[in-house]
Design an enzyme around this catalytic site. Structure first.
Site, PDB file in Angstrom:
ATOM      1  N   TYR A  56       0.786  -1.226   0.000  1.00 36.32           N
ATOM      2  CA  TYR A  56       0.000   0.000   0.000  1.00 36.32           C
ATOM      3  C   TYR A  56       0.826   1.288   0.000  1.00 36.32           C
ATOM      4  CZ  TYR A  56      -3.853  -3.147   0.962  1.00 36.32           C
ATOM      5  OH  TYR A  56      -4.765  -4.161   0.866  1.00 36.32           O
ATOM      6  N   SER A  95     -10.486 -12.454  -4.551  1.00 32.61           N
ATOM      7  CA  SER A  95     -10.724 -12.479  -3.111  1.00 32.61           C
ATOM      8  C   SER A  95     -12.143 -12.962  -2.835  1.00 32.61           C
ATOM      9  CB  SER A  95     -10.545 -11.075  -2.525  1.00 32.61           C
ATOM     10  OG  SER A  95     -10.646 -11.108  -1.124  1.00 32.61           O
ATOM     11  N   GLN A  96     -12.268 -13.863  -1.883  1.00 29.23           N
ATOM     12  CA  GLN A  96     -13.594 -14.275  -1.417  1.00 29.23           C
ATOM     13  C   GLN A  96     -14.008 -13.342  -0.287  1.00 29.23           C
ATOM     14  OE1 GLN A  96     -15.752 -18.351  -0.127  1.00 29.23           O
ATOM     15  NE2 GLN A  96     -14.021 -17.862   1.162  1.00 29.23           N
ATOM     16  N   PRO A  98     -11.324  -0.728  -1.774  1.00 30.13           N
ATOM     17  CA  PRO A  98     -12.506  -1.520  -2.118  1.00 30.13           C
ATOM     18  C   PRO A  98     -13.771  -0.850  -1.591  1.00 30.13           C
ATOM     19  CG  PRO A  98     -11.428  -2.485  -0.226  1.00 30.13           C
ATOM     20  CD  PRO A  98     -10.617  -1.275  -0.611  1.00 30.13           C
ATOM     21  N   HIS A 117      -7.739   0.903   2.295  1.00 34.47           N
ATOM     22  CA  HIS A 117      -7.475  -0.511   2.582  1.00 34.47           C
ATOM     23  C   HIS A 117      -6.280  -0.758   3.503  1.00 34.47           C
ATOM     24  CE1 HIS A 117      -8.111  -4.658   2.040  1.00 34.47           C
ATOM     25  NE2 HIS A 117      -8.147  -4.754   0.727  1.00 34.47           N
ATOM     26  N   SER A 150      -6.120 -14.879   4.948  1.00 32.22           N
ATOM     27  CA  SER A 150      -5.942 -14.220   6.243  1.00 32.22           C
ATOM     28  C   SER A 150      -4.937 -14.965   7.118  1.00 32.22           C
ATOM     29  CB  SER A 150      -7.276 -14.142   6.975  1.00 32.22           C
ATOM     30  OG  SER A 150      -7.088 -13.650   8.287  1.00 32.22           O
TER      31      SER A 150
END
Length: 629
Positions: A89, A540-541, A102, A324, A440
């Site tokens: 980032y 990404s889920q 997002p 984010h 994660s």
């Protein structure tokens, strides 16, 4: 230093969790070679293998860097956190909207009137209060290796973080002391103007009715054309270096410094958007959340540096946009679900206050402008509009089945969908590419994410069998390859969530080499390494338990963003790409994805039917033969 924490020590709850491990060097290098071998040409792979073997040789550069990395792990709560945050980032110079931030898109709201729209905002305060008071229940892992406690640190950064633009790298500040005091002010954006809404008066929290009254005053104040100021929020939508330069110009004036200080210390930003004039389709709502529709719509009615922006459109288009860097999507989901459940449970049940206090009116933020700043505003508006015009987004609700059907096949829904995404990409391009799926690592102290590399050799074998038009492969062979692909995906997922994936480890070795002022090791200059970190497919889920969905843009110019939300009987996909790249098309990808999901379902159904017939036949054969005599 790019990350500043002010006030108290870091969350004590996270100290009971283990530290992120450092995998064995040989294990990471072997896995790296396995991940890239089928994605590059044979000659290139031979060169890469030689470079990797040299790097990992006894007494070589890799061992030196590994030793230093292990020393760093011993000294720090989380050895990868700062490295990862900067790389992912803070060092990124692209604009936050589309490229980084997002959005969570809420179901379209049916507001009866202006007041009804404003009351939706009240639900936001519930999550703010819980987060700042650290009263959220501890999360536990689900799915693979379930029921382990997870680090809650990200939740406490939802409303205490601010990302300052920098010329070369940004700075993320976290006001930790705010976690133990009541929230004091929010910023409300309305008609591209910014207002301070104090949510505490005389040490007492404002009631819901009082907040609603203050919001109504803000809407009225924003309608005063004589006091209207230029749309300064547009500057935060620009590239990070451009915004840093513009901020330097702004802070030369004390009035601007004071206004910036109030925004930079607020709890969150509430964006009261004007009607967009667009059909409220899923795709249009996603686009409006990501970029506001540009400067001609609500693109300047934002302040992108703030971690949480709650968007309440007067036409019922609502959601949340997040910066984010302080937290992951699942934390955003939990926050949004608290809000949505509160709204559903308390609609038209606002508690009437027995006594109504005389409150000072909300304050309009003042700005000083000059011709130079006016030029910067115009340039930022133009660049945002180019980004808006370039984003190709398709929100696709696949209705033929959802995660229940996948579970009936005794397969992981996430692994199944990842394999389907690989099939879709192969249908579009005839190849696989490095794929990013966030995993994660919150089971560790201050854990964020690592990468699941979904473009496995097993996935390639499966998609080739599905795409073969000569009928070379039987259904049983295809099913075996599907099973192998699901197993490979699941295996990598377990490695990633337990801190054994390769991306964080390789990043750590690279950063250590920089800190030691070494010449960049050859492994990190190699064409294969560079290609393996160019994620053309970024996935990404983001599952939800209430009706909403998450979306984001691609991470590279020739790439796709693919966010998905598996529900029991359907799957929501948000696929993004850029119009100016001729290799990509969100509509084409979605068409291939739909075809692939149906083909895999049909394959599973045929295999099940065949297995059932064989079972019946086998049962019949095993029955004793009855003689007619």
């Amino acid at each position: 230093m790019p990350i500043l924490e002010r006030g108290t020590a870091r969350d004590q709850d996270s100290q009971v969790l283990p530290k992120v491990p450092v995998p064995l060097l040989k294990q990471t290098l072997d896995t790296y070679l396995k991940c890239v071998q089928h994605l590059v040409k044979e000659e290139q792979f031979k060169k890469t293998r030689a470079i990797v073997e040299k790097f990992g040789a006894p007494g070589g550069v890799g061992e030196t860097l590994q030793k230093k990395l292990l020393e760093r792990r011993d000294k720090m709560a989380n050895w990868v956190y700062d490295y990862w945050l900067e790389d992912m980032y803070l060092n990124n110079r692209l604009a936050l909207p589309v490229n980084s931030s997002p959005a969570m898109v809420f179901p379209k709201q049916m507001f009866k009137d202006h007041k009804d729209a404003l009351s939706l905002f009240i639900g936001d305060l519930v999550c703010v209060k819980m987060s700042l008071r650290r009263s959220l229940p501890v999360d536990f892992t689900r799915g693979q290796l379930a029921v382990m406690p997870m680090c809650m640190e990200q939740y406490y950064r939802l409303f205490t973080s601010y990302r300052y633009p920098g010329l070369k790298t940004d700075t993320l500040t976290v006001q930790m002391k705010a976690a133990f005091s009541a929230p004091e002010h929010m910023i409300v954006a309305c008609k591209n103007q910014f207002f301070v809404l104090d949510v505490v008066a005389n040490s007492k929290q404002l009631s819901e009715e009082e907040i609603l009254s203050q919001l109504e005053k803000i809407v009225k104040m924003s309608e005063n054309a004589e006091e209207r100021l230029p749309p300064f929020g547009i500057l935060t939508s620009d590239g990070r270096t451009e915004w840093a330069q513009a901020r330097e110009a702004l802070i030369k004036d004390q009035i601007n410094r004071d206004s910036l200080a109030l925004i930079e210390s607020c709890i969150c930003v509430v964006c009261l958007d004007e009607p967009s004039g667009l059909q409220p389709s899923d795709t249009n709502r996603a686009l409006l959340m990501l970029h506001g529709g540009g400067h001609e719509k609500n693109g300047a009615n934002r302040w992108y540096d703030k971690s949480m922006q709650f968007v309440v459109g007067m036409d019922g288009i609502c959601g949340v946009v997040c910066e984010h860097s302080p937290f992951e999507g699942i934390v955003l989901v939990q926050c949004c679900e608290y809000i949505m459940k509160y709204i559903m449970e308390s609609s038209s049940k606002m508690v009437k206050s027995s006594s109504f206090r005389e409150l000072p009116p909300p304050r309009r933020l003042r700005w000083k402008c000059n011709p130079h700043i006016q030029g910067l505003l115009a340039a930022s508006a133009e660049r945002l509009q180019r980004l808006v015009n370039n984003l190709d987004m398709t929100v696709f609700k696949f209705r033929d089945y959802g995660k229940e059907f996948i579970k009936q096949q005794k397969m992981s829904p996430d692994a199944f969908i990842q394999v389907a995404l690989q099939l879709a990409f192969f249908k579009c391009t005839g190849r696989l590419v490095s794929t990013y799926e966030s995993a994660s690592i919150r089971r560790f102290q201050e854990g964020r994410v690592d990468n699941i590399r979904s473009a496995t050799a097993e996935a390639l074998a499966f998609v080739k069998s599905m795409a073969d038009e000569r009928g070379t492969f039987s259904d049983s062979e295809k099913m075996k390859r599907l099973g192998d692909a699901i197993k490979a995906q699941t295996s990598y997922t377990i490695a990633a969530i337990t801190g054994m994936a390769i991306d964080n480890h390789l990043l750590g070795l690279l950063r250590i080499s920089k800190e030691l002022n070494m010449e960049k090791p050859e492994i990190f200059c190699d064409e294969t390494y560079l290609a393996s970190n160019h994620f053309i497919l970024s996935t990404s889920q983001v599952p939800t338990t209430v009706e909403m969905f998450c979306c984001y843009g691609p991470v590279v110019p020739n790439g796709y963003g693919a966010c998905y939300n598996p529900q029991s009987d359907h799957i929501i996909f948000c696929v993004s790409s850029f119009w100016d790249n001729t290799e990509t098309s969100s509509v084409v990808f979605v068409k291939a994805l739909n075809e692939g999901l149906l083909e895999i379902r049909d394959l599973c159904n045929r295999s099940s039917a065949t297995a059932s017939k064989l079972a019946v036949a086998s049962q019949g054969a095993s029955q004793p033969h009855k003689s007619g005599k």
